[in-house]
Write an enzyme that holds these catalytic residues in place. Structure first.
Site, PDB file in Angstrom:
ATOM      1  N   CYS A  50      -4.394   5.109   8.009  1.00  0.00           N
ATOM      2  CA  CYS A  50      -5.335   4.147   7.439  1.00  0.00           C
ATOM      3  C   CYS A  50      -4.773   2.735   7.621  1.00  0.00           C
ATOM      4  O   CYS A  50      -5.127   1.824   6.865  1.00  0.00           O
ATOM      5  CB  CYS A  50      -5.578   4.427   5.963  1.00  0.00           C
ATOM      6  SG  CYS A  50      -6.458   5.967   5.638  1.00  0.00           S
ATOM      7  N   ALA A  51      -3.903   2.570   8.617  1.00  0.00           N
ATOM      8  CA  ALA A  51      -3.243   1.284   8.837  1.00  0.00           C
ATOM      9  C   ALA A  51      -3.935   0.503   9.946  1.00  0.00           C
ATOM     10  O   ALA A  51      -4.767  -0.365   9.685  1.00  0.00           O
ATOM     11  CB  ALA A  51      -1.768   1.509   9.164  1.00  0.00           C
ATOM     12  N   ARG A  52      -3.602   0.823  11.201  1.00  0.00           N
ATOM     13  CA  ARG A  52      -4.184   0.121  12.340  1.00  0.00           C
ATOM     14  C   ARG A  52      -4.345   1.086  13.505  1.00  0.00           C
ATOM     15  O   ARG A  52      -3.481   1.924  13.768  1.00  0.00           O
ATOM     16  CB  ARG A  52      -3.299  -1.061  12.772  1.00  0.00           C
ATOM     17  CG  ARG A  52      -3.413  -2.284  11.886  1.00  0.00           C
ATOM     18  CD  ARG A  52      -4.772  -2.962  12.053  1.00  0.00           C
ATOM     19  NE  ARG A  52      -4.914  -4.179  11.255  1.00  0.00           N
ATOM     20  CZ  ARG A  52      -5.436  -4.232  10.049  1.00  0.00           C
ATOM     21  NH1 ARG A  52      -5.837  -3.123   9.447  1.00  0.00           N
ATOM     22  NH2 ARG A  52      -5.572  -5.384   9.424  1.00  0.00           N
ATOM     23  N   GLU A 102     -12.526  -0.298  18.304  1.00  0.00           N
ATOM     24  CA  GLU A 102     -13.473  -0.388  17.192  1.00  0.00           C
ATOM     25  C   GLU A 102     -14.547  -1.422  17.515  1.00  0.00           C
ATOM     26  O   GLU A 102     -14.210  -2.512  18.001  1.00  0.00           O
ATOM     27  CB  GLU A 102     -12.751  -0.768  15.891  1.00  0.00           C
ATOM     28  CG  GLU A 102     -11.813   0.319  15.404  1.00  0.00           C
ATOM     29  CD  GLU A 102     -11.188   0.023  14.045  1.00  0.00           C
ATOM     30  OE1 GLU A 102     -11.531  -1.033  13.440  1.00  0.00           O
ATOM     31  OE2 GLU A 102     -10.367   0.818  13.574  1.00  0.00           O
ATOM     32  N   ALA A 131     -10.783   0.105   2.661  1.00  0.00           N
ATOM     33  CA  ALA A 131     -10.756  -1.024   1.726  1.00  0.00           C
ATOM     34  C   ALA A 131     -12.122  -1.339   1.152  1.00  0.00           C
ATOM     35  O   ALA A 131     -12.260  -2.244   0.329  1.00  0.00           O
ATOM     36  CB  ALA A 131     -10.212  -2.265   2.429  1.00  0.00           C
ATOM     37  N   HIS A 181     -13.132   2.770   9.384  1.00  0.00           N
ATOM     38  CA  HIS A 181     -12.356   1.606   8.927  1.00  0.00           C
ATOM     39  C   HIS A 181     -12.933   1.075   7.608  1.00  0.00           C
ATOM     40  O   HIS A 181     -13.230  -0.117   7.469  1.00  0.00           O
ATOM     41  CB  HIS A 181     -12.356   0.502   9.987  1.00  0.00           C
ATOM     42  CG  HIS A 181     -11.164  -0.410   9.863  1.00  0.00           C
ATOM     43  ND1 HIS A 181     -10.623  -1.082  10.927  1.00  0.00           N
ATOM     44  CD2 HIS A 181     -10.401  -0.770   8.790  1.00  0.00           C
ATOM     45  CE1 HIS A 181      -9.601  -1.812  10.537  1.00  0.00           C
ATOM     46  NE2 HIS A 181      -9.445  -1.632   9.225  1.00  0.00           N
ATOM     47  N   ASP A 209      -8.775   6.515   9.549  1.00  0.00           N
ATOM     48  CA  ASP A 209      -9.735   5.499   9.153  1.00  0.00           C
ATOM     49  C   ASP A 209      -9.801   4.376  10.183  1.00  0.00           C
ATOM     50  O   ASP A 209     -10.683   3.532  10.110  1.00  0.00           O
ATOM     51  CB  ASP A 209      -9.354   4.920   7.786  1.00  0.00           C
ATOM     52  CG  ASP A 209     -10.373   3.920   7.271  1.00  0.00           C
ATOM     53  OD1 ASP A 209     -11.567   4.277   7.182  1.00  0.00           O
ATOM     54  OD2 ASP A 209      -9.991   2.766   6.968  1.00  0.00           O
ATOM     55  N   ILE A 247       0.835  -1.199   0.000  1.00  0.00           N
ATOM     56  CA  ILE A 247       0.000   0.000   0.000  1.00  0.00           C
ATOM     57  C   ILE A 247       0.868   1.247   0.000  1.00  0.00           C
ATOM     58  O   ILE A 247       0.621   2.195  -0.755  1.00  0.00           O
ATOM     59  CB  ILE A 247      -0.965  -0.003   1.205  1.00  0.00           C
ATOM     60  CG1 ILE A 247      -1.954  -1.168   1.087  1.00  0.00           C
ATOM     61  CG2 ILE A 247      -1.725   1.322   1.296  1.00  0.00           C
ATOM     62  CD1 ILE A 247      -2.828  -1.370   2.314  1.00  0.00           C
ATOM     63  N   ASP A 261      11.585   2.438   6.545  1.00  0.00           N
ATOM     64  CA  ASP A 261      11.188   1.045   6.723  1.00  0.00           C
ATOM     65  C   ASP A 261      12.460   0.237   6.948  1.00  0.00           C
ATOM     66  O   ASP A 261      13.301   0.129   6.043  1.00  0.00           O
ATOM     67  CB  ASP A 261      10.434   0.519   5.488  1.00  0.00           C
ATOM     68  CG  ASP A 261       9.796  -0.845   5.730  1.00  0.00           C
ATOM     69  OD1 ASP A 261      10.437  -1.689   6.374  1.00  0.00           O
ATOM     70  OD2 ASP A 261       8.664  -1.059   5.274  1.00  0.00           O
TER      71      ASP A 261
END
Length: 327
Positions: free
Chosen positions: A231-233, A262, A284, A281, A257, A153, A173
């Site tokens: 928008c990951a976790r 949650e 996707a 969330h 997101d 992504i 990274d």
């Protein structure tokens, strides 16, 4: 001849169900709608297709015939991987099925924040056309996007932003040794991402050691004109610290997101801030991605129940170490 039984724990696109049925599998559903946790599965179940609900050890151990748990998506942090591996159960995912949808969502949030689209929409609906002179946006061209995590992504987000929007990008990274893309620079610290970026976007899984790694100290390092995108976790960001950072002007705003809890609570500090865009969330959740995820997960189940290796087994190394594969 035995007809294998597949539990589809949460609703999926009809294309995925059709794939399972065409393969001669018996598709079953929970007696009650499943929200955050799957609690009951028939003992003679051979496969489980799951979206976001948690699957714990109790469920896994109550199904002696279970051979595969197929994740409808990428992340598998909702599945007890240790329990599945101990029982010789394949855990699969569909790694590239929703990458474009999530990448587009990230870019959409960046544009909406920079151009004050959501704020202007809300105010204009109240009849205040004059706010066009108050909400002065900024272009993304020439700005710096900083990514923490550079998986599928992240790479797609960078490609869209550099080639399509004229942005520069820096990437952190620890598992990436080099980047072959014009306008992209690999850096050796998260601090560089925080201090140099106009947009900081998170693209990494949630692990206990990463809990709240975007905290008050990290937010203080960002530009006061910068935005945070997650928008990951959920759990990667200290949401209370984020609220205070935006309220005090340490950063300009955020697009989220995902959330630590949650479903997100009805009352939340961040809901008070007009500088924050939130979605439930759903990055996707495009028709295209939902079909790809459903069909991809179904195909993994079909492969395993036909005695074949799944294409995307995320616990293969653990299975190899335990020497147990439940066939």
């Amino acid at each position: 001849m035995k007809r294998y039984k597949v539990m589809v724990a949460q609703p999926i696109a009809k294309e995925g169900l059709e794939r399972l049925e065409q393969a001669g599998l018996e598709v079953i559903y929970p007696e009650q709608p499943v929200d955050d946790r799957l609690l009951e599965v028939p003992e003679d179940c051979d496969a489980i297709l799951i979206r976001t609900a948690q699957i714990g050890r109790q469920v896994i151990e109550q199904c002696p015939q279970l051979k595969v748990i197929a994740r409808h998506g990428i992340g598998v942090d909702n599945i007890d991987m240790a329990a599945a591996s101990e029982k010789g159960i394949f855990v699969t995912n569909v790694p590239r099925s929703n990458t474009n949808s999530v990448a587009e969502h990230v870019v959409g949030m960046m544009i909406a924040l920079a151009h004050h689209i959501v704020k202007a929409d809300k105010v204009l609906r109240k009849g205040r056309f004059e706010v066009r002179n108050l909400f002065i946006g900024s272009e993304l061209a020439g700005k710096t996007l900083g990514l923490i995590g550079y998986g599928n992504i992240g790479r797609l987000v960078v490609n869209k932003c550099t080639s399509g929007l004229g942005m520069n990008a820096i990437v952190y990274d620890p598992y990436v040794k080099e980047v072959h893309l014009d306008g992209v620079r690999l850096v050796d610290s998260i601090e560089t991402i925080l201090t140099e970026s106009d947009f900081v976007s998170l693209h990494l899984p949630y692990l206990p050691e990463m809990h709240h790694f975007i905290n008050a100290e990290a937010l203080k390092k960002m530009k006061n004109s910068a935005y945070l995108i997650n928008c990951a976790r959920g759990g990667l960001v200290d949401e209370e610290a984020l609220y205070h950072a935006i309220q005090s002007g340490d950063i300009a705003g955020a697009g989220l997101d995902v959330f630590e809890d949650e479903p997100a609570p009805k009352q939340h500090l961040l809901w008070e801030l007009e500088q924050v865009i939130v979605t439930p969330h759903m990055a996707a959740h495009t028709k295209d991605a939902l079909i790809r995820m459903a069909v991809g997960a179904a195909d993994e189940i079909i492969a395993v129940l036909n005695g074949k290796e799944p294409a995307h087994c995320v616990n293969r190394h653990q299975l190899n170490r335990t020497g147990a594969i439940n066939q």
